[in-house]
Design a protein around this motif. Structure first.
Motif, PDB file in Angstrom:
ATOM      1  N   VAL A  77       0.979  -1.214  -0.036  1.00  0.00           N
ATOM      2  CA  VAL A  77       0.106   0.223  -0.052  1.00  0.00           C
ATOM      3  C   VAL A  77       0.866   1.178  -0.025  1.00  0.00           C
ATOM      4  N   PRO A  78       0.538   2.262  -0.814  1.00  0.00           N
ATOM      5  CA  PRO A  78       1.456   3.451  -1.072  1.00  0.00           C
ATOM      6  C   PRO A  78       1.362   4.204   0.243  1.00  0.00           C
ATOM      7  N   VAL A  79       2.624   4.956   0.814  1.00  0.00           N
ATOM      8  CA  VAL A  79       2.541   5.635   2.145  1.00  0.00           C
ATOM      9  C   VAL A  79       1.303   6.518   2.204  1.00  0.00           C
ATOM     10  N   GLU A  80       1.042   7.297   1.323  1.00  0.00           N
ATOM     11  CA  GLU A  80      -0.102   8.112   1.667  1.00  0.00           C
ATOM     12  C   GLU A  80      -1.494   7.499   1.933  1.00  0.00           C
ATOM     13  N   ARG A  81      -1.293   6.312   1.832  1.00  0.00           N
ATOM     14  CA  ARG A  81      -2.622   5.645   2.202  1.00  0.00           C
ATOM     15  C   ARG A  81      -2.704   4.592   3.442  1.00  0.00           C
ATOM     16  N   LEU A  82      -1.344   4.593   4.097  1.00  0.00           N
ATOM     17  CA  LEU A  82      -1.308   3.906   5.003  1.00  0.00           C
ATOM     18  C   LEU A  82      -1.944   4.513   6.272  1.00  0.00           C
ATOM     19  N   GLY A  83      -2.261   3.332   7.279  1.00  0.00           N
ATOM     20  CA  GLY A  83      -2.889   3.844   8.435  1.00  0.00           C
ATOM     21  C   GLY A  83      -4.455   3.681   8.491  1.00  0.00           C
ATOM     22  N   GLY A  84      -4.733   3.607   9.690  1.00  0.00           N
ATOM     23  CA  GLY A  84      -6.395   3.339   9.752  1.00  0.00           C
ATOM     24  C   GLY A  84      -7.080   4.498  10.501  1.00  0.00           C
ATOM     25  N   ILE A  85      -8.255   4.446  10.695  1.00  0.00           N
ATOM     26  CA  ILE A  85      -9.089   5.705  11.263  1.00  0.00           C
ATOM     27  C   ILE A  85      -9.175   5.333  12.629  1.00  0.00           C
ATOM     28  N   SER A  86      -8.207   5.911  13.527  1.00  0.00           N
ATOM     29  CA  SER A  86      -8.272   5.635  14.711  1.00  0.00           C
ATOM     30  C   SER A  86      -8.219   7.033  15.317  1.00  0.00           C
ATOM     31  N   ASN A  87      -8.719   7.303  16.422  1.00  0.00           N
ATOM     32  CA  ASN A  87      -8.767   8.759  17.135  1.00  0.00           C
ATOM     33  C   ASN A  87      -7.904   8.745  18.025  1.00  0.00           C
ATOM     34  N   ALA A  88      -7.101   7.741  18.302  1.00  0.00           N
ATOM     35  CA  ALA A  88      -6.184   7.968  19.240  1.00  0.00           C
ATOM     36  C   ALA A  88      -5.020   8.795  19.293  1.00  0.00           C
ATOM     37  N   SER A 124       5.084  11.359  11.496  1.00  0.00           N
ATOM     38  CA  SER A 124       5.310  10.114  12.436  1.00  0.00           C
ATOM     39  C   SER A 124       4.255   9.354  12.638  1.00  0.00           C
ATOM     40  N   MET A 125       3.051   9.740  12.417  1.00  0.00           N
ATOM     41  CA  MET A 125       1.659   9.142  13.060  1.00  0.00           C
ATOM     42  C   MET A 125       1.261   8.522  11.772  1.00  0.00           C
ATOM     43  N   PHE A 126       2.044   7.785  11.179  1.00  0.00           N
ATOM     44  CA  PHE A 126       1.491   7.301   9.715  1.00  0.00           C
ATOM     45  C   PHE A 126       0.616   6.188   9.887  1.00  0.00           C
ATOM     46  N   THR A 127       0.397   5.505  11.066  1.00  0.00           N
ATOM     47  CA  THR A 127      -0.498   4.545  11.415  1.00  0.00           C
ATOM     48  C   THR A 127      -1.818   4.917  11.659  1.00  0.00           C
ATOM     49  N   HIS A 128      -2.026   6.291  11.862  1.00  0.00           N
ATOM     50  CA  HIS A 128      -3.280   6.926  12.069  1.00  0.00           C
ATOM     51  C   HIS A 128      -3.620   7.956  10.860  1.00  0.00           C
ATOM     52  N   ARG A 129      -4.999   8.124  10.587  1.00  0.00           N
ATOM     53  CA  ARG A 129      -5.533   8.769   9.901  1.00  0.00           C
ATOM     54  C   ARG A 129      -6.510   9.824  10.369  1.00  0.00           C
ATOM     55  N   ASP A 130      -7.053   9.778  11.504  1.00  0.00           N
ATOM     56  CA  ASP A 130      -8.148  10.631  11.682  1.00  0.00           C
ATOM     57  C   ASP A 130      -7.844  11.886  12.171  1.00  0.00           C
ATOM     58  N   VAL A 131      -8.409  12.803  11.768  1.00  0.00           N
ATOM     59  CA  VAL A 131      -8.090  14.369  11.788  1.00  0.00           C
ATOM     60  C   VAL A 131      -7.691  14.901  13.233  1.00  0.00           C
ATOM     61  N   HIS A 132      -8.358  14.215  14.321  1.00  0.00           N
ATOM     62  CA  HIS A 132      -8.188  14.648  15.556  1.00  0.00           C
ATOM     63  C   HIS A 132      -7.009  13.974  16.289  1.00  0.00           C
TER      64      HIS A 132
END
Length: 353
Positions: free
Chosen positions: A138-149, A174-182
């Motif tokens: 998966v491309p870097v810009e699409r990595l991570g999940g929708i976690s609000n942590a 560095s939070m590339f594992t997360h994509r949630d805006v908050h």
């Protein structure tokens, strides 16, 4: 605080975050503050402890069950929150001879290697998901999940980059594992606050100014924390008379979050940014003006439990920047497993050479 040098503030920010996290290792994910207090001898924690030490070797992660969440760690070690900050330090240290923009693509192989070779700490859902995505190409810009942590991992960047926007770039990337805006915004918030504190602002001033520059979510959360500090420190309030005032303060800023697990989670003590951010701000503001405020804030945060490690990174980074590295108790410096290892790398970064 004018006699503290910028170099001492930068070091204080990094090591404040790491010792704060290590102090939480023994009680990380234990949500019962009274259980923690009793286990630690009816007094605030003074030293690093192994996972679940004094509590049967396990902690009760609400929704995830009772277990040892960091089976490869011992007293003086760090949780996954601290491990991620050390990982970013290692990566930046490998670039220190020729400063360049932060490139998370180049850091990912190092992250993969660390995960595959004795990580030892809790591997969160988003880390597992992202690891699988990388393996799948998966491309870097699409990595991570929708976690609000909230997952602050950029503490070392304050020793590498001199501008606020550069540090914010590291905080978000560095939070590339997360994509949630908050979640991403929480990292940005504390990056901006810490940068301003390193450069001479008081934490309370920096917190208010950064909140005003961000959206309503952050303004509301900071206002919530400020109001709760005022209530908790008002001797005429019922909250101030409570033995577990900090625990009640943090949980009172929460809602119940039923995610279909075995138990509903009180967000104020769990990982979501909506609780972690005001919780961290609460401890920073409450102890900002005390002479040993760094130590007291880190102890108080640890004793509340929940995802205290996520809050700890923010609290330790901001108050460490404000109080300086010499505010860290000598015993913690001497018993942190990777102090010397990290210090050698940190001192080689551009702003500390």
């Amino acid at each position: 605080m004018n006699n503290i040098s910028k170099e001492e503030r930068i070091k204080g920010a990094f090591f404040g975050a790491i010792v704060a996290d290590a102090l939480c290792l023994g009680s990380h994910y234990e949500y019962d503050a009274q259980k923690i207090y009793k286990a630690y001898g009816n007094k605030p924690i003074e030293k690093f402890m192994s996972p679940g030490e004094m509590m049967g070797g396990q902690t009760h992660g609400i929704g995830w069950g009772e277990r040892n969440y960091h089976p490869g760690k011992k007293a003086g070690g760090t949780t996954d929150a601290g491990d991620y900050n050390i990982l970013v330090l290692e990566y930046l240290a490998s670039l220190s001879d020729s400063p360049r923009p932060f490139n998370v693509t180049n850091m990912i192989p190092h992250w993969m290697k660390r995960l595959e070779n004795g990580w030892g700490s809790w591997i969160c859902t988003m880390t597992k998901e992202t690891y699988g995505q990388v393996r799948q190409g998966v491309p870097v810009e699409r990595l991570g999940g929708i976690s609000n942590a909230m997952a602050i991992r950029h503490a070392a960047a304050h020793a590498y980059y001199d501008t606020e926007d550069e540090v914010v770039d590291v905080a978000r990337k560095s939070m590339f594992t997360h994509r949630d805006v908050h979640a991403l915004g929480g990292g940005e918030f504390f990056a901006r606050v810490t940068h301003r504190v390193i450069n001479g602002e008081m934490p309370s001033v920096a917190i208010e100014s950064v909140a005003l520059e961000m959206d309503d979510f952050f303004q509301d959360k900071v206002a919530q924390a400020m109001a709760k500090v005022k209530e908790a420190t008002d001797e005429s309030s019922a909250l101030s008379q409570e033995k577990f005032a900090d625990d009640l303060a943090i949980t009172s800023m929460a809602r119940l979050w039923d995610v279909g697990r075995s138990e509903p989670i009180k967000v104020g003590k769990a990982s979501p940014t909506e609780g972690t951010l005001p919780g961290a701000v609460y401890f920073i503001l409450k102890y900002e003006h005390e002479e040993d405020g760094l130590k007291k804030a880190l102890q108080a945060n640890t004793m509340v439990g929940g995802d205290n490690a996520s809050r700890a990174i923010a609290i330790g980074m901001v108050l460490g920047a404000y109080k300086g590295i010499n505010a860290i108790p000598l015993e913690w410096k001497e018993t942190l497993d990777e102090w010397d290892y990290c210090e050698e790398m940190l001192n080689g970064l551009p702003l500390l050479k």
